[in-house]
Design a protein around this motif. Structure first.
Motif, short mmCIF file in Angstrom:
data_model
loop_
_atom_site.label_atom_id
_atom_site.label_comp_id
_atom_site.label_asym_id
_atom_site.label_seq_id
_atom_site.Cartn_x
_atom_site.Cartn_y
_atom_site.Cartn_z
N ALA A 162 0.84 -1.21 0.00
CA ALA A 162 0.00 0.00 0.00
C ALA A 162 0.87 1.26 0.00
O ALA A 162 0.55 2.24 -0.69
CB ALA A 162 -0.94 0.00 1.21
N ASP A 163 1.98 1.24 0.75
CA ASP A 163 2.89 2.38 0.77
C ASP A 163 3.50 2.61 -0.61
O ASP A 163 3.58 3.75 -1.09
CB ASP A 163 4.01 2.18 1.80
N VAL A 164 3.95 1.54 -1.26
CA VAL A 164 4.54 1.66 -2.60
C VAL A 164 3.50 2.18 -3.58
O VAL A 164 3.77 3.09 -4.37
CB VAL A 164 5.14 0.32 -3.07
N SER A 165 2.31 1.62 -3.53
CA SER A 165 1.25 2.04 -4.43
C SER A 165 0.92 3.52 -4.24
O SER A 165 0.79 4.27 -5.22
CB SER A 165 0.00 1.18 -4.19
N PHE A 166 0.80 3.94 -2.99
CA PHE A 166 0.52 5.35 -2.71
C PHE A 166 1.63 6.22 -3.30
O PHE A 166 1.36 7.22 -3.96
CB PHE A 166 0.42 5.57 -1.19
N HIS A 167 2.86 5.83 -3.05
CA HIS A 167 4.03 6.60 -3.49
C HIS A 167 4.05 6.73 -5.02
O HIS A 167 4.20 7.83 -5.55
CB HIS A 167 5.30 5.91 -2.99
N VAL A 168 3.87 5.62 -5.70
CA VAL A 168 3.90 5.62 -7.17
C VAL A 168 2.71 6.39 -7.73
O VAL A 168 2.87 7.22 -8.64
CB VAL A 168 3.94 4.16 -7.70
N ASN A 169 1.51 6.14 -7.20
CA ASN A 169 0.32 6.83 -7.70
C ASN A 169 0.37 8.33 -7.48
O ASN A 169 -0.22 9.09 -8.25
CB ASN A 169 -0.95 6.24 -7.08
N ALA A 170 1.07 8.76 -6.44
CA ALA A 170 1.21 10.19 -6.17
C ALA A 170 2.31 10.82 -7.04
O ALA A 170 2.48 12.03 -7.02
CB ALA A 170 1.51 10.42 -4.69
N GLY A 171 3.04 9.98 -7.78
CA GLY A 171 4.09 10.50 -8.65
C GLY A 171 5.32 10.99 -7.89
O GLY A 171 6.09 11.81 -8.39
N LEU A 172 5.51 10.46 -6.70
CA LEU A 172 6.63 10.90 -5.86
C LEU A 172 7.94 10.30 -6.37
O LEU A 172 7.94 9.21 -6.95
CB LEU A 172 6.38 10.49 -4.41
N PRO A 173 9.06 10.99 -6.14
CA PRO A 173 10.34 10.44 -6.58
C PRO A 173 10.70 9.16 -5.83
O PRO A 173 10.39 9.02 -4.66
CB PRO A 173 11.34 11.57 -6.27
N GLY A 174 11.34 8.25 -6.53
CA GLY A 174 11.74 6.98 -5.95
C GLY A 174 10.71 5.91 -6.28
O GLY A 174 9.69 6.17 -6.90
N GLY A 175 11.02 4.70 -5.85
CA GLY A 175 10.13 3.57 -6.13
C GLY A 175 10.14 2.59 -4.98
O GLY A 175 10.45 2.95 -3.85
N ALA A 176 9.84 1.35 -5.30
CA ALA A 176 9.70 0.31 -4.27
C ALA A 176 10.97 0.14 -3.44
O ALA A 176 10.91 -0.01 -2.22
CB ALA A 176 9.31 -1.02 -4.92
N GLU A 177 12.13 0.18 -4.09
CA GLU A 177 13.38 -0.01 -3.33
C GLU A 177 13.63 1.13 -2.36
O GLU A 177 14.05 0.91 -1.21
CB GLU A 177 14.57 -0.18 -4.29
N GLU A 178 13.33 2.35 -2.77
CA GLU A 178 13.51 3.49 -1.87
C GLU A 178 12.52 3.41 -0.70
O GLU A 178 12.88 3.74 0.43
CB GLU A 178 13.35 4.81 -2.64
N ILE A 179 11.31 2.97 -0.98
CA ILE A 179 10.33 2.81 0.10
C ILE A 179 10.79 1.74 1.07
O ILE A 179 10.69 1.90 2.29
CB ILE A 179 8.93 2.46 -0.47
N ARG A 180 11.34 0.64 0.55
CA ARG A 180 11.86 -0.42 1.42
C ARG A 180 12.98 0.15 2.33
O ARG A 180 13.00 -0.09 3.53
CB ARG A 180 12.40 -1.57 0.58
N LEU A 181 13.89 0.91 1.73
CA LEU A 181 14.98 1.50 2.52
C LEU A 181 14.45 2.49 3.55
O LEU A 181 14.95 2.54 4.68
CB LEU A 181 16.00 2.16 1.59
N LEU A 182 13.42 3.26 3.17
CA LEU A 182 12.81 4.18 4.14
C LEU A 182 12.17 3.41 5.29
O LEU A 182 12.27 3.82 6.44
CB LEU A 182 11.79 5.08 3.46
N HIS A 183 11.52 2.29 4.98
CA HIS A 183 10.94 1.45 6.04
C HIS A 183 12.04 1.01 7.01
O HIS A 183 11.88 1.10 8.23
CB HIS A 183 10.26 0.21 5.43
N PHE A 184 13.15 0.52 6.46
CA PHE A 184 14.25 0.07 7.32
C PHE A 184 14.77 1.22 8.18
O PHE A 184 15.02 1.05 9.38
CB PHE A 184 15.40 -0.50 6.48
N ALA A 185 14.95 2.37 7.57
CA ALA A 185 15.48 3.53 8.29
C ALA A 185 14.51 3.98 9.39
O ALA A 185 14.93 4.27 10.52
CB ALA A 185 15.77 4.68 7.32
N LEU A 186 13.23 4.02 9.07
CA LEU A 186 12.25 4.47 10.07
C LEU A 186 12.10 3.46 11.20
O LEU A 186 11.93 3.85 12.36
CB LEU A 186 10.90 4.74 9.41
N ASP A 187 12.17 2.17 10.87
CA ASP A 187 12.14 1.16 11.93
C ASP A 187 13.27 1.40 12.92
O ASP A 187 13.07 1.34 14.14
CB ASP A 187 12.24 -0.25 11.36
#
Length: 188
Positions: free
Chosen positions: A133-158
Protein backbone atom coordinates in the motif's frame (compact mmCIF):
# COMPACT_ATOMS: atom_id res chain seq x y z
CA UNK A 1 -17.33 -17.05 16.10
CA UNK A 2 -18.75 -14.04 18.00
CA UNK A 3 -19.96 -11.27 15.73
CA UNK A 4 -19.79 -8.14 17.86
CA UNK A 5 -17.23 -5.96 16.03
CA UNK A 6 -17.16 -3.32 18.78
CA UNK A 7 -16.23 -5.93 21.38
CA UNK A 8 -13.57 -7.38 19.05
CA UNK A 9 -12.03 -3.90 18.71
CA UNK A 10 -12.22 -3.36 22.47
CA UNK A 11 -10.43 -6.66 23.05
CA UNK A 12 -7.77 -5.90 20.44
CA UNK A 13 -7.12 -2.47 21.93
CA UNK A 14 -6.85 -4.00 25.39
CA UNK A 15 -4.48 -6.62 23.98
CA UNK A 16 -2.29 -3.91 22.49
CA UNK A 17 -2.11 -2.15 25.83
CA UNK A 18 -1.11 -5.41 27.56
CA UNK A 19 1.43 -6.22 24.85
CA UNK A 20 3.06 -2.78 25.02
CA UNK A 21 3.17 -2.80 28.82
CA UNK A 22 3.92 -6.43 29.68
CA UNK A 23 5.47 -7.76 26.47
CA UNK A 24 4.56 -10.93 24.64
CA UNK A 25 5.06 -13.08 27.74
CA UNK A 26 2.48 -11.06 29.65
CA UNK A 27 -0.09 -11.28 26.88
CA UNK A 28 -2.68 -13.92 27.73
CA UNK A 29 -6.36 -14.22 26.96
CA UNK A 30 -7.06 -13.64 30.66
CA UNK A 31 -4.89 -10.52 30.74
CA UNK A 32 -6.77 -9.16 27.73
CA UNK A 33 -10.13 -9.91 29.38
CA UNK A 34 -9.00 -8.08 32.52
CA UNK A 35 -7.63 -5.09 30.59
CA UNK A 36 -10.87 -4.84 28.59
CA UNK A 37 -12.90 -5.23 31.80
CA UNK A 38 -14.80 -8.15 30.28
CA UNK A 39 -15.71 -11.56 31.72
CA UNK A 40 -13.06 -14.27 31.70
CA UNK A 41 -13.20 -16.28 28.50
CA UNK A 42 -14.34 -13.42 26.28
CA UNK A 43 -11.01 -12.98 24.48
CA UNK A 44 -10.71 -16.70 23.81
CA UNK A 45 -14.21 -16.65 22.27
CA UNK A 46 -13.06 -14.02 19.78
CA UNK A 47 -9.50 -15.24 19.28
CA UNK A 48 -9.36 -19.02 19.70
CA UNK A 49 -5.57 -19.32 19.66
CA UNK A 50 -2.70 -17.18 20.81
CA UNK A 51 -1.59 -16.76 17.19
CA UNK A 52 -5.08 -15.58 16.22
CA UNK A 53 -4.96 -13.04 19.05
CA UNK A 54 -1.48 -11.85 18.10
CA UNK A 55 -2.42 -11.65 14.42
CA UNK A 56 -5.50 -9.58 15.21
CA UNK A 57 -3.35 -7.22 17.26
CA UNK A 58 -1.06 -6.71 14.26
CA UNK A 59 -4.03 -5.77 12.09
CA UNK A 60 -5.40 -3.43 14.75
CA UNK A 61 -2.09 -1.59 15.08
CA UNK A 62 -2.28 -0.56 11.43
CA UNK A 63 -5.93 0.47 11.75
CA UNK A 64 -5.03 2.74 14.66
CA UNK A 65 -1.96 4.15 12.93
CA UNK A 66 -3.87 4.96 9.74
CA UNK A 67 -3.27 8.51 8.52
CA UNK A 68 -5.85 11.23 8.98
CA UNK A 69 -7.34 12.18 5.58
CA UNK A 70 -7.53 15.81 6.74
CA UNK A 71 -3.72 15.82 7.03
CA UNK A 72 -3.17 13.99 3.73
CA UNK A 73 -5.50 16.16 1.61
CA UNK A 74 -3.40 19.35 1.62
CA UNK A 75 -0.23 17.31 1.08
CA UNK A 76 -1.78 15.61 -1.95
CA UNK A 77 -2.33 19.01 -3.57
CA UNK A 78 1.39 19.80 -3.60
CA UNK A 79 3.95 19.14 -6.31
CA UNK A 80 5.42 15.60 -5.99
CA UNK A 81 8.96 16.51 -4.95
CA UNK A 82 11.47 15.25 -2.41
CA UNK A 83 10.23 18.02 -0.09
CA UNK A 84 6.77 16.48 -0.21
CA UNK A 85 8.19 13.01 0.55
CA UNK A 86 9.99 14.54 3.55
CA UNK A 87 6.67 15.90 4.83
CA UNK A 88 4.87 12.59 4.29
CA UNK A 89 7.63 10.72 6.13
CA UNK A 90 7.64 13.28 8.94
CA UNK A 91 3.93 12.60 9.35
CA UNK A 92 4.62 8.85 9.53
CA UNK A 93 7.28 9.40 12.21
CA UNK A 94 4.92 11.69 14.10
CA UNK A 95 2.24 8.98 14.14
CA UNK A 96 4.68 6.23 15.16
CA UNK A 97 6.25 8.24 17.98
CA UNK A 98 2.98 9.87 18.99
CA UNK A 99 1.52 6.43 19.75
CA UNK A 100 4.51 4.71 21.37
CA UNK A 101 2.34 1.91 22.78
CA UNK A 102 1.43 0.90 19.22
CA UNK A 103 5.01 1.02 17.99
CA UNK A 104 6.22 -0.98 21.00
CA UNK A 105 3.42 -3.51 20.51
CA UNK A 106 4.43 -3.92 16.86
CA UNK A 107 8.05 -4.50 17.87
CA UNK A 108 6.90 -7.14 20.36
CA UNK A 109 4.78 -8.81 17.69
CA UNK A 110 7.65 -8.90 15.22
CA UNK A 111 9.96 -10.48 17.79
CA UNK A 112 7.32 -13.02 18.74
CA UNK A 113 6.72 -13.85 15.06
CA UNK A 114 10.39 -14.79 14.75
CA UNK A 115 9.66 -17.69 17.13
CA UNK A 116 6.11 -18.63 16.08
CA UNK A 117 5.71 -19.87 12.48
CA UNK A 118 1.92 -19.38 12.38
CA UNK A 119 2.20 -15.82 13.66
CA UNK A 120 5.09 -15.25 11.26
CA UNK A 121 2.78 -16.08 8.37
CA UNK A 122 -0.08 -13.89 9.66
CA UNK A 123 2.08 -10.90 10.52
CA UNK A 124 4.15 -11.17 7.33
CA UNK A 125 0.95 -10.96 5.30
CA UNK A 126 -0.15 -7.83 7.22
CA UNK A 127 3.25 -6.18 6.87
CA UNK A 128 3.45 -7.02 3.14
CA UNK A 129 0.02 -5.50 2.57
CA UNK A 130 1.14 -2.33 4.36
CA UNK A 131 4.34 -2.15 2.35
CA UNK A 132 2.49 -2.74 -0.93
CA UNK A 133 0.00 0.00 0.00
CA UNK A 134 2.89 2.38 0.77
CA UNK A 135 4.54 1.66 -2.60
CA UNK A 136 1.25 2.04 -4.43
CA UNK A 137 0.52 5.35 -2.71
CA UNK A 138 4.03 6.60 -3.49
CA UNK A 139 3.90 5.62 -7.17
CA UNK A 140 0.32 6.83 -7.70
CA UNK A 141 1.21 10.19 -6.17
CA UNK A 142 4.09 10.50 -8.65
CA UNK A 143 6.63 10.90 -5.86
CA UNK A 144 10.34 10.44 -6.58
CA UNK A 145 11.74 6.98 -5.95
CA UNK A 146 10.13 3.57 -6.13
CA UNK A 147 9.70 0.31 -4.27
CA UNK A 148 13.38 -0.01 -3.33
CA UNK A 149 13.51 3.49 -1.87
CA UNK A 150 10.33 2.81 0.10
CA UNK A 151 11.86 -0.42 1.42
CA UNK A 152 14.98 1.50 2.52
CA UNK A 153 12.81 4.18 4.14
CA UNK A 154 10.94 1.45 6.04
CA UNK A 155 14.25 0.07 7.32
CA UNK A 156 15.48 3.53 8.29
CA UNK A 157 12.25 4.47 10.07
CA UNK A 158 12.14 1.16 11.93
CA UNK A 159 15.60 1.94 13.28
CA UNK A 160 14.73 5.55 14.10
CA UNK A 161 11.60 4.52 16.01
CA UNK A 162 13.45 1.73 17.82
CA UNK A 163 16.15 4.20 18.82
CA UNK A 164 13.58 6.69 20.12
CA UNK A 165 11.51 4.20 22.13
CA UNK A 166 14.26 2.04 23.59
CA UNK A 167 17.74 2.70 24.94
CA UNK A 168 19.38 4.11 21.84
CA UNK A 169 22.47 5.94 20.76
CA UNK A 170 22.68 7.88 23.99
CA UNK A 171 23.07 11.14 22.10
CA UNK A 172 20.08 13.44 21.78
CA UNK A 173 19.25 14.40 18.23
CA UNK A 174 16.54 16.25 16.37
CA UNK A 175 14.16 13.59 15.04
CA UNK A 176 12.65 15.98 12.51
CA UNK A 177 16.05 16.96 11.09
CA UNK A 178 17.15 13.32 11.06
CA UNK A 179 14.01 12.34 9.16
CA UNK A 180 14.70 15.08 6.63
CA UNK A 181 18.27 13.84 6.10
CA UNK A 182 17.18 10.21 5.78
CA UNK A 183 14.67 10.98 3.05
CA UNK A 184 16.98 13.30 1.11
CA UNK A 185 19.88 10.84 1.20
CA UNK A 186 17.73 7.92 0.13
CA UNK A 187 16.03 9.82 -2.68
CA UNK A 188 19.14 11.69 -3.79
Amino acid sequence: MPRNPERRIRLADAGLAVLAEAGARGLTHRAVDAAANLPAGTASNYFRTRDALLGALGERIFERLAPDPAVLEPLAEREPTVDLVVDYVRYIVERLLGRPELSLALMELRLEAARRPDLHEILSRTLRQGFDADVSFHVNAGLPGGAEEIRLLHFALDGLVLDQLTPGTGHPYDVDATTDRLVRRLLG
